[in-house]
Write an enzyme that holds these catalytic residues in place. Sequence first.
Site: not given
Lengths: 237, 257
Positions: B130, B11
């Site tokens: 998600d 990330d």
Amino acid sequence: MIALVDYGAGNLTSVRKALAHIGAEFWTPADPAELVRARAVIVPGVGHFDATARLDATWRDAIRAALARSAPLFGICVGLQWLFEGSTEAPGVAGLGVIAGTCTRLAESIASGTGDREPGTEDGLQSPDGRDPENRIPVPGSRLSTALKVPHVGWNSLSFPRPSRLFEGIPEGTQVYFTHSYAAPVVPATAAITTYGVAFSAAVEDGLVSGVQFHPEKSGDAGLRILKNWLSHVESA
Amino acid sequence: MLSKRIIACLDVRDGRVVKGINFEGLREAGDPAELARRYNVEGIDEIVILDVTATIESRQARAHTISAVAHEIFLPLCVGGGIRTEEDAAAAIEAGADKVSLNTAALQNPAIITTLANRYGSQAVVVAIDAKRQGGRFAVYVRSGQAETPRGAVDWAREAADRGAGEILLTSIDRDGTRSGFDCELTAAVSSAVNIPVIASGGAGSFEHFAEVFTAGLADAALAASIFHFNEHSVEELKQYLAARQIPVRLPASTRT
């Protein structure tokens, strides 16, 4: 110099980086006529067999002429499939035909009835038993997967039916990275076999012609070694 | 036999690797290329770079990060976060990504999946979903887990596959960063509904969690970030654990030639 043929099928950045890393000298010819100065030819490719149609008669003649003056030819992924006579993915598009055989979709040879689902056959709203899939609770168990999925994506192992230049120093069982839906049959030219539902040609090697179904430029150290082996062959050819 | 893939997620924000809990509270974990190099040595199968705060202005910064990582490792590299347009995807692929991961953009404009699949092939198009449990269903969220959509995860995964996606990257928002285990029910529901590989993400905290998601969760690949970043567990140890439980993995030894 090695000619890296760019016929617009996917992206060549990764192949370029890997070739540069192993010290290969290469260029991307803008015109088939440039192949007269090629010491070897690489036909890469990802995606659809259709795209190889852009390798028209002029390109084919130039590649055949390169072979005729002993320049090695190497196909990667769809580039390997193109060495064969054709693929059921694009029946109207002929391959180069330097290796006998036709490529077929992996699913065609894989046993059906394993819960596999062909795209576009359902409305996507309900599971086959009519219940709301959002609320479906999976049955706990130790199965590793429901079915063999296509495309075949990931690391799979190589077995060698015979010794070859390409896999010198590569142990049996070495894993390399694949991403494809169509595959070439096992033929006398096969230098490596991988099994995904069915055994297929992971690599071929026949005189000046060789190719790999997997992506050596994405297969870590083993992939780089395979590319280096091919480069040594070019340098000694 | 096809191995189950272990994927490390970087990330990235402003060129550095960060990691949060439940998509918030980021803390820094290092240089992307340096981490990628370490994971490569340990036998990671794939790297995903997620630019967690990507904006149009940051496209160049992202290209720099991709290029730095792609220069270090010869493994499949997927890039996501802020890939909104065909131009964003092209820039990421030009910089060295093999695949792009689409999330919000795919939901807002599902046709982009087909556009990119036609241009680069399905293998280059990953649709990231998600999902969060809402009552009895798995609701799809967008904008880094900030906004709920009317979509269900299974339904959307099927549509994405039909439109030409090559893989699904499925993240459980409930589990992300909690280290309480992958959401195996969510993963199995999506994996059995589509005929393309599903990458499970969110919740990895122990080796056992990986074994669970590959068996009960029917995952084709599992992605984790923090479990690897802080050197608590190595990829190599994880693979040895899985191999001992008859789960097919690529052992690092087989890559050393």
